[in-house]
Design a protein around this motif. Structure first.
Motif: not given
Length: 279
Positions: A214, A217-219, A221, A234, A237, A241
């Motif tokens: 992934e 920016y997700l891993s 967070a 938020q 993200a 996305d």
């Protein structure tokens, strides 16, 4: 190790995509984010395919030197974490703040405290050997996992922030208004100063480390949230996305190489934890 013998790394300069937005919780906080980096598939490969930053010392990862503290809050947080360690969980167990720290200098002039090293050439005193009965890797990282908290709560700032680079500056706009600008980007070789070019290997430029399942920016967070706050993360993200759905223009070249090399095993995103054994 000569540059010709280094594992493959992409050049340091390449096109990047950036985005700016105001923190929803603070109209005086402007976040400037490097989407090329945050949408890359970089992930920590410590203990697997990491080559380490010094020749012949892959087992050190990026722990070959002590970690400089950023401020008193950083020192106090690590002090509290160290108090939780024991000889069974920390291979080089030492009592007393001055026994596991030492003075050094970042700029060559001003003395600054950092975590101690085992000897003159390191590695960090908190790095347990891979075959240590209490678990290999960072003793602080492993203790955080045992306690059920994120490692950023126990480790020095520089350790949990890498390889994200956050720079903060007050900027003045043409109309005279002032904003705190937080810039999030890649901590590449240049982040270490002139000496960074002499590291045997650095992961952010290497396709071997761009094998996460992934985007960063997700891993990352929790780390990003700690750096810019929950509302700003938020929003970041949300924008990331949308950029992924639209299609990136400037993809990180190391991610491009990794995705085009089917022999590179994909790994779950995020920093590879030390694996504490039952004690």
């Amino acid at each position: 190790m000569s540059r010709a013998r280094r594992p493959v790394e992409v050049p340091l300069d390449f096109p990047r995509e950036w985005i700016e937005f105001l923190d929803p919780a603070d109209e005086q906080h402007l976040v400037r984010a490097d989407l090329t980096w945050l949408l890359s598939r970089w992930t920590c490969v410590f203990g697997s395919s990491c080559h380490g930053i010094l020749p012949g010392r892959a087992e050190d990862g990026c722990c070959s030197h002590g970690a400089f503290f950023t401020d008193a809050d950083d020192e106090n947080r690590v002090k509290a974490a160290v108090a939780k360690l024991s000889p069974e969980t920390w291979q080089r167990h030492r009592r007393g703040f001055k026994n596991w720290t030492e003075m050094d200098t970042v700029d060559g002039t001003k003395p600054t405290r950092r975590t101690a090293t085992r000897s003159g050439d390191g590695p960090c005193v908190f790095l347990n050997d891979a075959d240590f009965a209490g678990g290999g890797g960072c003793a602080l990282h492993a203790q955080a996992l045992r306690d059920g908290v994120h490692p950023l709560k126990y480790k020095p700032d520089v350790c949990w922030q890498l390889p994200i680079r956050r720079e903060q500056d007050w900027i003045k706009r043409a109309d005279g208004t002032k904003l705190l600008q937080s810039t999030l980007t890649e901590f590449d070789r240049r982040g270490w100063g002139p000496g960074g070019h002499d590291l045997a290997w650095w992961c952010t430029s290497s396709p071997e480390a761009h094998v996460g399942t992934e985007a960063m920016y997700l891993s990352y967070a929790p780390e990003l949230t700690e750096l810019i706050g929950e509302p700003a993360y938020q929003k970041l993200a949300e924008l990331c996305d949308a950029r992924l759905k639209a299609g990136m223009v400037a993809v990180h070249p190391a991610t491009v190489v990794a995705l085009a090399t089917p022999t590179m095993p994909k790994r779950r995103g995020g920093r590879e934890p030390a694996s504490p054994r039952p004690t």
